[in-house]
Scaffold this motif. Structure first.
Motif, PDB file in Angstrom:
ATOM      1  N   LYS A  31      -4.850  -1.017   6.862  1.00 21.12           N
ATOM      2  CA  LYS A  31      -4.695   0.280   6.192  1.00 21.12           C
ATOM      3  C   LYS A  31      -6.017   1.048   6.135  1.00 21.12           C
ATOM      4  O   LYS A  31      -6.158   1.997   5.367  1.00 21.12           O
ATOM      5  CB  LYS A  31      -4.152   0.078   4.781  1.00 21.12           C
ATOM      6  CG  LYS A  31      -2.778  -0.566   4.743  1.00 21.12           C
ATOM      7  CD  LYS A  31      -2.302  -0.763   3.308  1.00 21.12           C
ATOM      8  CE  LYS A  31      -0.938  -1.444   3.280  1.00 21.12           C
ATOM      9  NZ  LYS A  31      -0.468  -1.657   1.891  1.00 21.12           N
ATOM     10  N   ARG A  49      -6.545   0.053   1.315  1.00 17.50           N
ATOM     11  CA  ARG A  49      -6.327   1.416   1.803  1.00 17.50           C
ATOM     12  C   ARG A  49      -7.641   2.164   1.633  1.00 17.50           C
ATOM     13  O   ARG A  49      -7.858   2.847   0.631  1.00 17.50           O
ATOM     14  CB  ARG A  49      -5.177   2.062   1.034  1.00 17.50           C
ATOM     15  CG  ARG A  49      -4.590   3.277   1.722  1.00 17.50           C
ATOM     16  CD  ARG A  49      -3.065   3.356   1.605  1.00 17.50           C
ATOM     17  NE  ARG A  49      -2.618   3.511   0.242  1.00 17.50           N
ATOM     18  CZ  ARG A  49      -2.283   4.671  -0.308  1.00 17.50           C
ATOM     19  NH1 ARG A  49      -2.406   5.787   0.395  1.00 17.50           N
ATOM     20  NH2 ARG A  49      -1.834   4.730  -1.531  1.00 17.50           N
ATOM     21  N   ASP A  77      -1.114  -0.407  -4.435  1.00 17.05           N
ATOM     22  CA  ASP A  77      -1.685   0.167  -3.208  1.00 17.05           C
ATOM     23  C   ASP A  77      -2.575   1.359  -3.562  1.00 17.05           C
ATOM     24  O   ASP A  77      -2.232   2.514  -3.332  1.00 17.05           O
ATOM     25  CB  ASP A  77      -0.550   0.607  -2.285  1.00 17.05           C
ATOM     26  CG  ASP A  77      -1.036   0.887  -0.868  1.00 17.05           C
ATOM     27  OD1 ASP A  77      -2.105   0.364  -0.494  1.00 17.05           O
ATOM     28  OD2 ASP A  77      -0.335   1.609  -0.145  1.00 17.05           O
TER      29      ASP A  77
END
Length: 266
Positions: A31, A49, A77
């Protein structure tokens, strides 16, 4: 043209910009986004991320985007966003945000993060910031533009450091630091204005004189509260942007506490 060493591990899903360089034994998660001309020298780990802006250079054993050091974190996330033209030196760490803190840790542009520095979860770090060796930011810290933090210093959670301030080495920052301020000590005390920094950044002479006058009125005055003196200085020096920046910072919120000068005898 990308240059990726054969020992590097780039997981499927990672997005790499133009002319990225990835050296030996680096790991880039699925990510992660690397901007154009980002360079990972060697042994760099980037997880989660995480996005890294163009031309940022990251040195060996830096670790970015791993789970935040927050016991409430449950694998959400969340984000780590790093701007352009940064230098992130050996063993530096930066963590993503948490749901309770807004979900993002954001680092600005043109910063220098020396060896062993740490940017905790949900921090907001401005542009042209320098963290010297082993300087650390706890969670939810706001560091405004052009701040310098000396080596082995620490800022506790939820504190703000105003623009153009400087924090001496081996300093523990427990309260907010005003813009243009200079603090030092095992528990940070305000030692004046960051005059050297103001001169290096070409602040006009009359602006510096106004800041010095406002500083004395606010921190050396004896009448009224700190807040009331800041309000008076804001009105007295209404035409000076620097004073407005400093006093607005102090008047933002009712329950803020600030680093203040050491009193005689302390």
């Amino acid at each position: 043209m990308q240059q990726i060493h054969p020992t590097a591990v780039i997981e499927d899903g990672a997005v790499l910009g133009k002319n990225v360089k990835i050296g030996p034994f680096c790991m880039v998660g699925p990510k992660v986004t690397l901007g154009d001309e980002v360079e990972l020298v060697s042994h760099v780990v980037i997880a989660g991320r995480t996005s890294i802006g163009a031309r940022t250079k990251i040195f060996p054993f830096a670790c970015l985007g791993q789970a935040p050091q927050d016991q409430k974190y449950a694998g959400e996330d969340t984000l780590l966003e790093i701007g352009v033209d940064n230098k992130i030196r050996e063993h530096a760490t930066m963590h993503p945000g948490t749901v309770g803190g807004g979900g993002v840790t954001r680092v600005g542009n043109n910063g220098l993060f020396m060896a062993g520095t740490h940017v905790g979860h949900d921090c907001l770090v401005g542009d042209n910031v320098i963290l010297a060796n082993n300087a650390t930011l706890a969670g939810h810290v706001e560091i405004q533009d052009f701040v310098i933090i000396g080596g082995l210093s620490a800022v506790i959670q939820w504190r703000r450091v105003g623009a153009h301030a400087i924090i001496g080495g081996l300093t523990g920052v427990e309260f907010d630091v005003i813009p243009y301020g200079s603090v030092l000590g095992d528990r940070a005390r305000l030692a004046g204005l960051n005059l050297i920094g103001l001169k290096r950044r070409n602040f006009p002479r009359d602006e510096i004189h106004a800041l010095r006058g406002a500083y004395k009125a606010v921190f050396n005055g004896e009448e009224g509260t700190l807040r009331s003196r800041a309000e008076a200085a804001q009105e007295q020096y209404a035409q000076f942007n620097g004073v407005q920046t400093m006093t607005s910072f102090m008047l933002d919120g009712e329950d803020r506490r600030f680093c203040t000068p050491r009193k005689t005898g302390e």
